[in-house]
Design an enzyme around this catalytic site. Structure first.
Site, PDB file in Angstrom:
ATOM      1  N   ARG A 110       0.434  -5.781   8.724  1.00 49.68           N
ATOM      2  CA  ARG A 110       0.692  -6.888   7.802  1.00 49.68           C
ATOM      3  C   ARG A 110       2.184  -7.065   7.612  1.00 49.68           C
ATOM      4  O   ARG A 110       2.973  -6.287   8.123  1.00 49.68           O
ATOM      5  CB  ARG A 110       0.086  -6.547   6.438  1.00 49.68           C
ATOM      6  CG  ARG A 110       0.634  -5.203   5.951  1.00 49.68           C
ATOM      7  CD  ARG A 110       0.134  -4.838   4.584  1.00 49.68           C
ATOM      8  NE  ARG A 110       0.245  -3.421   4.339  1.00 49.68           N
ATOM      9  CZ  ARG A 110       1.293  -2.811   3.803  1.00 49.68           C
ATOM     10  NH1 ARG A 110       2.345  -3.524   3.467  1.00 49.68           N
ATOM     11  NH2 ARG A 110       1.309  -1.511   3.620  1.00 49.68           N
ATOM     12  N   ARG A 147      13.061  -1.958  -5.394  1.00 55.06           N
ATOM     13  CA  ARG A 147      11.798  -2.491  -5.934  1.00 55.06           C
ATOM     14  C   ARG A 147      11.840  -2.401  -7.455  1.00 55.06           C
ATOM     15  O   ARG A 147      11.952  -1.299  -8.006  1.00 55.06           O
ATOM     16  CB  ARG A 147      10.616  -1.672  -5.422  1.00 55.06           C
ATOM     17  CG  ARG A 147      10.419  -1.762  -3.931  1.00 55.06           C
ATOM     18  CD  ARG A 147       9.061  -1.179  -3.550  1.00 55.06           C
ATOM     19  NE  ARG A 147       8.905  -1.103  -2.113  1.00 55.06           N
ATOM     20  CZ  ARG A 147       7.736  -0.917  -1.506  1.00 55.06           C
ATOM     21  NH1 ARG A 147       6.631  -0.790  -2.215  1.00 55.06           N
ATOM     22  NH2 ARG A 147       7.668  -0.855  -0.191  1.00 55.06           N
TER      23      ARG A 147
HETATM   24  P1  ADP Z   1       4.799  -1.298   2.244  1.00 54.39           P
HETATM   25  O1  ADP Z   1       4.120  -0.369   3.201  1.00 54.39           O
HETATM   26  O2  ADP Z   1       4.840  -2.732   2.606  1.00 54.39           O
HETATM   27  O3  ADP Z   1       6.071  -0.734   1.796  1.00 54.39           O
HETATM   28  P2  ADP Z   1       3.242  -0.311   0.109  1.00 54.39           P
HETATM   29  O4  ADP Z   1       2.823   0.925   0.832  1.00 54.39           O
HETATM   30  O5  ADP Z   1       4.133  -0.202  -1.059  1.00 54.39           O
HETATM   31  O6  ADP Z   1       3.836  -1.374   1.084  1.00 54.39           O
HETATM   32  O7  ADP Z   1       1.968  -1.109  -0.306  1.00 54.39           O
HETATM   33  C1  ADP Z   1       2.062  -2.439  -0.750  1.00 54.39           C
HETATM   34  C2  ADP Z   1       0.883  -2.777  -1.579  1.00 54.39           C
HETATM   35  O8  ADP Z   1      -0.292  -2.687  -0.798  1.00 54.39           O
HETATM   36  C3  ADP Z   1       0.672  -1.844  -2.749  1.00 54.39           C
HETATM   37  O9  ADP Z   1       0.118  -2.599  -3.786  1.00 54.39           O
HETATM   38  C4  ADP Z   1      -0.339  -0.848  -2.228  1.00 54.39           C
HETATM   39  O10 ADP Z   1      -1.045  -0.272  -3.280  1.00 54.39           O
HETATM   40  C5  ADP Z   1      -1.189  -1.736  -1.356  1.00 54.39           C
HETATM   41  N1  ADP Z   1      -1.809  -1.053  -0.233  1.00 54.39           N
HETATM   42  C6  ADP Z   1      -1.192  -0.594   0.869  1.00 54.39           C
HETATM   43  N2  ADP Z   1      -2.072  -0.037   1.728  1.00 54.39           N
HETATM   44  C7  ADP Z   1      -3.281  -0.144   1.147  1.00 54.39           C
HETATM   45  C8  ADP Z   1      -4.623   0.241   1.532  1.00 54.39           C
HETATM   46  N3  ADP Z   1      -4.889   0.838   2.685  1.00 54.39           N
HETATM   47  N4  ADP Z   1      -5.615  -0.020   0.668  1.00 54.39           N
HETATM   48  C9  ADP Z   1      -5.360  -0.631  -0.506  1.00 54.39           C
HETATM   49  N5  ADP Z   1      -4.138  -1.033  -0.913  1.00 54.39           N
HETATM   50  C10 ADP Z   1      -3.112  -0.792  -0.108  1.00 54.39           C
END
Ligand code: ADP
Ligand code: ADP
Ligand code: MG
Length: 497
Positions: free
Chosen positions: A292, A338
């Site tokens: 994504r 953030r």
């Molecule tokens: P990034 O990897 O873009 O830095 P994060 O790991 O901070 O993003 O996740 C972004 C958002 O997506 C957060 O709200 C997180 O809780 C949610 N999220 C990420 N992966 C999952 C997953 N596998 N299932 C549910 N929510 C997810």
């Protein structure tokens, strides 16, 4: 060609996508829950559809309702943002079934990325190095003990379907593993719907370095440099930057090629991210692909000059990526903080409610992606991310100084934020010299240093600031739990002074 996009998300990322829609002359359709009637993304979209009650399960995760809104609004595509349904393969399939262009990878590829075990196996086949650990799902504690014994403690118990830094448990010995195993699988079941766990060697003093990827339907694959996301708290990113202070062009070419190979191994489509951990000796291990648009994509936009959402839409339209790897050059440096609605001094507990006032920083090289406006609300139902403050400079130092000034300009009245924490971090010699690691906060006792900074600040600032700090320590001393009580005490103290 896509003419109208339904955005299956809320908050700052929904607004981010609307901005590109506007720039491209594409109509945007917002969806909203009862909680978001007055949210900015709803006001900004060309049209909007009410989708259900506040709870995510009944609103932003309700696939049928969302697809129905897309069909009824005459949308021809869906942008999922991040979080919510963005990595849900069934949702991607459902969109396709309803002739909606899902702006992301295919359901099949997403299934492969979302299952960390399947993904690791695909990487092994493509000769992309992964962290040593169990070759498959570990169903019994005896099996986990065996593997931990072989690879050596400490180890992590990881949820196969985990994300967002949740579903990861560190264990140091047999006893801890026995205690943690059932708890971890229970947590995994509750958070991700499946209890499946695997074991991975815990790597000490590592950096989190990830590569932005893009792949089109014609098989063209590029990486758009790295982002270093080592400033974290409990496996969640707080500060990100591009480029990384430890990645030179040669390393970038090497790890970039690994990331490209990773994308090809899972037949990836559209924009995505390959995450790696880097040891002190310079070894890189692949950990996962995020299928994504990433939260921290703006730092890549600022150093590449690209609009990644536009690139996503072009790829979904079947166009070829309009540049080659050799055309891409890192320009300057970008840093992102953030801005979450969380109380640093209450173990980062969510801090929600009405925003009475807000001042959004601006100026040369300053970008803020946010849903905040004076009078808006921060809901307890959703992610705590209110804003992303991103600064660009011709070099790291210029970006860092712009960030410091912008953090001081960022004023949010109504909820707690980690802005003071970021100011402390950005001023440390360790951050300035690029001595980063995922345990940065603990390694350099950053919370203690924050307390010192606040004390110093209070002694030089106005009476009100002093009172606020006094109250905060009072607040901690008395273990007052709610913000309401906090505010009552604060006002009382101010009156007294
Ligand atoms: P990034 O990897 O873009 O830095 P994060 O790991 O901070 O993003 O996740 C972004 C958002 O997506 C957060 O709200 C997180 O809780 C949610 N999220 C990420 N992966 C999952 C997953 N596998 N299932 C549910 N929510 C997810
Ligand atoms: P998520 O899907 O929740 O994002 P990741 O596997 O990407 O989970 O890991 C999130 C963070 O957890 C990493 O950025 C890193 O800080 C830490 N982490 C993950 N794997 C390891 C490991 N093997 N050793 C040490 N830390 C790790
Ligand atoms: Mg991750």
């Amino acid at each position: 060609m896509i003419k109208k996009i339904l955005i299956a998300n809320r908050g700052e990322i929904a607004i981010r996508v609307i901005k590109t829609c506007n720039a491209l002359g594409i109509k945007s359709v917002a969806i909203y829950s009862d909680e978001d009637v007055n949210s900015k993304h709803v006001k900004m979209a060309s049209e909007s559809y009410h989708i259900g009650p506040p709870s995510p399960a009944q609103s932003y995760l309700n696939m049928e309702k969302i697809v129905e809104a897309a069909v009824n609004s005459g949308s021809d595509a869906i942008h999922p943002g991040y979080g919510f349904l963005s990595e849900n393969a069934d949702f991607a399939d459902l969109c396709e079934k309803n002739k909606l262009n899902f702006i992301g990878p295919s359901g099949k590829s997403m299934r492969l990325c979302g299952d960390k075990m399947l993904c690791k196996a695909a990487m092994a086949a493509a000769k992309v190095p992964t962290v040593p650990g169990s070759p498959g799902i570990v169903e019994e504690v005896e099996k986990a003990l065996d593997i931990a014994h072989t690879i050596g403690y400490p180890v992590l118990l990881k949820s196969v379907f985990g994300g967002g830094g949740r579903g990861i448990r560190l264990v140091h010995n047999e006893k801890e593993l026995k205690q943690a195993f059932d708890l971890a699988s229970g947590e995994s079941k509750a958070a991700f719907g499946k209890s499946a766990l695997f074991v991975e060697k815990f790597l000490p003093k590592i950096r989190h370095i990830e590569l932005q990827l893009a792949r089109d339907k014609h098989g063209n694959t590029v990486h758009i440099f790295e982002r270093e996301c080592s400033i974290q708290r409990r496996h969640k990113k707080l500060i990100e930057m591009s480029p990384s202070p430890v990645v030179d062009q040669k390393t970038r070419d090497e790890i970039g090629q690994l990331a490209v190979n990773a994308a090809i191994a899972v037949d990836y489509l559209n924009a995505g991210t390959a995450e790696f951990l880097r040891l002190d000796d310079g070894t890189f291990y692949f950990i996962e692909i995020n299928a994504r648009l990433q939260v921290e994509h703006p730092v890549t936009e600022l150093v590449s000059g690209l609009d990644l959402v536009k690139l996503q839409i072009d790829i979904a339209n079947g166009k070829e990526i309009p540049f080659k790897q050799k055309d891409l050059k890192v320009n300057g440096c970008a840093i992102e903080c953030r801005i979450n609605a969380e109380d640093t001094f209450l173990d980062f507990a969510p801090s929600t409610g009405r925003i009475y006032d807000v001042n959004i920083p601006s100026g040369p090289g300053v970008r803020v992606d946010t849903y905040l406006y004076p009078g808006c609300s921060v809901s307890p139902y959703y992610d705590s991310l209110m804003a992303k403050l991103i600064t660009w400079g011709q070099n790291f130092e210029e970006a860092r100084q712009r960030m410091q000034i912008s953090l001081s300009d960022f004023y949010i009245e109504g909820v707690e934020t980690a802005i003071p924490l970021y100011k402390t971090i950005l001023d440390t010699k360790e951050f300035i010299s690029g001595d980063l690691s995922t345990d940065f906060l603990e390694r350099f006792k950053i919370l203690d240093r924050l307390r010192d900074d606040l004390k110093k600040e209070a002694s030089t600032k106005s009476e009100a600031a002093l009172a606020a700090t006094l109250i905060h320590s009072e607040f901690l001393k008395n273990k007052v739990r709610t913000h309401k009580e906090h505010n009552v005490r604060w006002k009382a103290q101010l009156d007294k002074n």
